[in-house]
Design a protein around this motif. Structure first.
Motif, PDB file in Angstrom:
ATOM      1  N   ILE A  66       0.846  -1.205   0.000  1.00 55.41           N
ATOM      2  CA  ILE A  66       0.000   0.000   0.000  1.00 55.41           C
ATOM      3  C   ILE A  66       0.876   1.248   0.000  1.00 55.41           C
ATOM      4  O   ILE A  66       0.612   2.210  -0.727  1.00 55.41           O
ATOM      5  N   ALA A  67       1.951   1.208   0.789  1.00 54.73           N
ATOM      6  CA  ALA A  67       2.848   2.371   0.859  1.00 54.73           C
ATOM      7  C   ALA A  67       3.426   2.685  -0.518  1.00 54.73           C
ATOM      8  O   ALA A  67       3.442   3.843  -0.957  1.00 54.73           O
ATOM      9  N   ALA A  68       3.848   1.634  -1.228  1.00 51.55           N
ATOM     10  CA  ALA A  68       4.482   1.858  -2.540  1.00 51.55           C
ATOM     11  C   ALA A  68       3.480   2.413  -3.546  1.00 51.55           C
ATOM     12  O   ALA A  68       3.767   3.383  -4.257  1.00 51.55           O
ATOM     13  N   ASP A  89     -10.984   4.772  -2.079  1.00 56.43           N
ATOM     14  CA  ASP A  89     -11.397   3.574  -1.346  1.00 56.43           C
ATOM     15  C   ASP A  89     -10.347   2.480  -1.559  1.00 56.43           C
ATOM     16  O   ASP A  89      -9.751   2.398  -2.631  1.00 56.43           O
ATOM     17  N   ILE A  90     -10.141   1.703  -0.517  1.00 52.20           N
ATOM     18  CA  ILE A  90      -9.227   0.548  -0.657  1.00 52.20           C
ATOM     19  C   ILE A  90      -9.917  -0.681  -0.071  1.00 52.20           C
ATOM     20  O   ILE A  90     -10.507  -0.601   1.005  1.00 52.20           O
ATOM     21  N   SER A  91      -9.876  -1.791  -0.786  1.00 51.34           N
ATOM     22  CA  SER A  91     -10.335  -3.037  -0.169  1.00 51.34           C
ATOM     23  C   SER A  91      -9.349  -4.146  -0.515  1.00 51.34           C
ATOM     24  O   SER A  91      -8.686  -4.092  -1.568  1.00 51.34           O
ATOM     25  N   GLN A  92      -9.246  -5.110   0.387  1.00 48.54           N
ATOM     26  CA  GLN A  92      -8.304  -6.206   0.157  1.00 48.54           C
ATOM     27  C   GLN A  92      -9.010  -7.536   0.349  1.00 48.54           C
ATOM     28  O   GLN A  92      -9.934  -7.639   1.145  1.00 48.54           O
ATOM     29  N   THR A  93      -8.552  -8.517  -0.380  1.00 50.33           N
ATOM     30  CA  THR A  93      -9.140  -9.841  -0.222  1.00 50.33           C
ATOM     31  C   THR A  93      -8.097 -10.868  -0.660  1.00 50.33           C
ATOM     32  O   THR A  93      -7.119 -10.528  -1.330  1.00 50.33           O
ATOM     33  N   ILE A  94      -8.288 -12.114  -0.250  1.00 54.57           N
ATOM     34  CA  ILE A  94      -7.421 -13.192  -0.743  1.00 54.57           C
ATOM     35  C   ILE A  94      -8.236 -13.970  -1.770  1.00 54.57           C
ATOM     36  O   ILE A  94      -9.335 -14.448  -1.463  1.00 54.57           O
ATOM     37  N   LEU A  95      -7.752 -14.045  -2.973  1.00 51.81           N
ATOM     38  CA  LEU A  95      -8.492 -14.706  -4.038  1.00 51.81           C
ATOM     39  C   LEU A  95      -7.620 -15.807  -4.625  1.00 51.81           C
ATOM     40  O   LEU A  95      -6.540 -15.531  -5.134  1.00 51.81           O
ATOM     41  N   MET A 127      -5.675  -6.504  -4.008  1.00 51.43           N
ATOM     42  CA  MET A 127      -6.081  -5.200  -3.474  1.00 51.43           C
ATOM     43  C   MET A 127      -6.751  -4.395  -4.581  1.00 51.43           C
ATOM     44  O   MET A 127      -6.279  -4.383  -5.719  1.00 51.43           O
ATOM     45  N   ILE A 128      -7.858  -3.780  -4.229  1.00 52.40           N
ATOM     46  CA  ILE A 128      -8.558  -2.935  -5.212  1.00 52.40           C
ATOM     47  C   ILE A 128      -8.588  -1.511  -4.666  1.00 52.40           C
ATOM     48  O   ILE A 128      -8.987  -1.291  -3.521  1.00 52.40           O
TER      49      ILE A 128
END
Lengths: 89, 450
Positions: free
Chosen positions: A16-18, A32-38, A44-45
């Motif tokens: 996220i920092a990068a 907006d930020i959302s994260q998931t394991i797929l 990350m979107i």
């Protein structure tokens, strides 16, 4: 102009920092930020909006791809219009 | 607001399932390029193509980056060249001008070395047809087509008779490159004026000055969608194909509108096609196998293809404001890994392919046949395929490659998107008398359809 950034790959410190650092430097706001394991992959979107003096999206796409290559991640950006075209009537 | 599952679905369709825009094709009218000499005409043709399409490739690439979707080909189609060179008959100058212009703007193919002779061929159209073997051997990027029939005009058998010989001459003229000239030549029935796909693209005289036509693709996306319902009935199969085709076509519509705006050209049509490539996961044959065939070519193939073709059109039609071109599932043999395997194992014959073309788009496409196939047999295969189009009121086409020096059991490699193929068996029973009779087959009756 709004777009979505997707980051796919192995989770690690500093993703996220990068990405957000690059976006801040390029005058792009994160909404907006959302994260998931797929399928075992970190995904990350980010919903982002371009300020008026930001570079065009094709140049940002290039910069994000370079950053992705550097970090071993697939980072791509797509204009909001393609998602609306495919998923909204 | 778009949710994350929708975003991930789009990304997976593009990244993993080969969703792409197969081509942005700019149609350019050359009617204002007819000059007093062949050299003057060639110069005007070159100038107009370069002026009209100079930004096509960079704009296509920009749009690809903007939406994160690959735009595989950027191409140009032009007014049938038989009309542009009619007053001086030196067509090879025009072929070279097109080739040079295509190279200058960076497109791999330019279509329109074309004659429309469904009812009769004039002297100038005959001259163009006779020049095709040389034109396709001295150029790299020029594509050629001849429309030999229509449902309203019937079938011009005089020209079909001649084309068997023209295809043989083209094969011989490009023998050192696996007879690749024949891969750039299509014979049509009911040719359409807004087809974005090569080798049959040309810019009809009823079109505007500069038009953007877009061809979509996505066999892999359809196959993956079908994998999610392994036990669904055929209603479910149709439904999921329609939904997928809708999404794929919406991307095509978006890209076409964006390209037309950026290039200051008119938006023409979206071609709702399932166009395979030789890459794994990008095969129409694999969709038919996913529906439930052990291998494409066996009994049930025509029915599965009919279902697929219709569902693609039904799903796509609402997704675009203007649908046209060749819309439907393509079954080019050398460009589809599942078709290549089926042809190789003997599961798929030329005769079954012909039956399949009655229910899907295009026709006998990219089929390698023995190099010693006589001209009259090539003509008769064309006549058979063209009859299917004429009687069924649809476009059909033939793109056969008699590979000089090769026979059944051998392979030919064309490279890139044109793929590779085994040489297919052709019936040797002679149609010589039928073909040599000449004349026209009258337009079919449209009542009492049986």
């Amino acid at each position: 102009m709004k777009a979505f950034i997707t980051v796919i790959g192995a989770d690690r410190i500093g993703i996220i920092a990068a990405v957000s650092g690059l976006l801040a430097a390029e005058k792009i706001n994160i909404e907006d930020i959302s994260q998931t394991i797929l399928q075992g992959n970190f995904t990350m979107i980010m919903a982002v909006s371009f300020s008026e003096d930001a570079k065009p999206i094709d140049e940002i796409a290039h910069l994000l791809r370079e950053k992705g290559d550097e970090m071993g991640l697939d980072i791509s950006i797509r204009h909001m219009a393609i998602f609306e075209a495919m998923h909204r009537i | 607001m778009i949710n994350k599952y929708e975003i991930i679905e789009t990304v997976q369709m593009i990244n993993e399932r080969h969703l792409d825009i197969r081509t942005i094709t700019m149609g350019v009218s050359l009617l204002d390029c007819i000059g007093t000499t062949s050299k003057a005409t060639a110069r005007k043709v070159y100038d107009k193509v370069v002026r009209s399409a100079k930004d096509l490739v960079t704009t296509g690439d920009k749009i690809g980056e903007m939406y994160g979707v690959p735009i595989v080909n950027k191409r140009v189609s032009v007014t049938p060249i038989s009309l542009i060179g009619a007053s001086h008959l030196n067509y090879l100058d025009l072929a070279c001008a097109l080739d040079k212009a295509a190279a200058e703007i960076g497109v791999n193919f330019i279509g329109g070395y074309t004659a429309l002779v469904q009812k009769g061929a004039t002297a100038y159209e005959t001259a163009l047809i006779e020049s095709i073997p040389e034109a396709l051997s001295i150029t790299k990027r020029v594509c050629s087509s001849v429309n030999v029939a229509s449902t309203r005009a019937g079938i011009n058998m005089n020209v079909i008779c001649r084309l068997g010989e023209i295809i043989r001459r083209t094969a011989i003229a490009t023998a050192s490159e696996s007879s690749i000239g024949c891969a750039k030549f299509v014979v049509f029935a009911n040719a359409v004026e807004d087809n974005p796909f090569m080798a049959g693209a040309f810019h009809g005289v009823g079109e505007g000055d500069r038009i953007i036509n877009v061809g979509v693709s996505g066999p892999g996306v359809v196959k993956t969608a079908l994998e999610s319902i392994p036990d669904g009935n055929l209603d479910d199969v149709c439904e999921i194909i329609k939904r997928t085709a809708f999404k794929v076509t919406r991307v095509g519509q978006l890209v076409a509108q964006t390209a037309a705006k950026m290039l200051d050209a008119q938006f023409g049509i979206v071609d709702l096609s399932l166009a395979p490539t030789p890459a794994a996961g990008d095969s129409v044959a694999r969709i038919l196998e996913e529906i439930g065939l052990e291998q494409v070519g066996g009994a049930g193939t025509t029915a599965c293809l009919a279902l697929l073709n219709d569902a693609v059109k039904k799903g796509g039609i609402m997704a675009s404001s203007h649908v046209g071109g060749l819309s439907g599932a393509f079954i080019p043999v050398s460009e589809d890994i599942g078709m290549i395997e089926a042809a190789d194992s003997g599961a798929l014959s030329l005769e079954k392919l012909e039956a399949m073309t009655a229910v899907c788009s295009v026709g006998l496409d990219m089929i390698a046949i023995p190099g010693d196939t006589p001209a009259e047999i090539i003509s008769a295969i064309i006549a058979d395929e063209i009859s299917i189009g004429v009687v069924n009121n649809k476009t059909t086409a033939v793109r056969l490659i008699p590979v000089i020096g090769k026979d059944v059991g051998e392979y030919v490699e064309f490279g890139g998107l044109l793929g590779h193929a085994p040489i297919m068996k052709v019936s040797k029973i002679s149609p010589k008398k039928f073909i040599s009779r000449g004349g026209r087959i009258a337009a079919p009756l449209h009542s009492n359809r049986n």
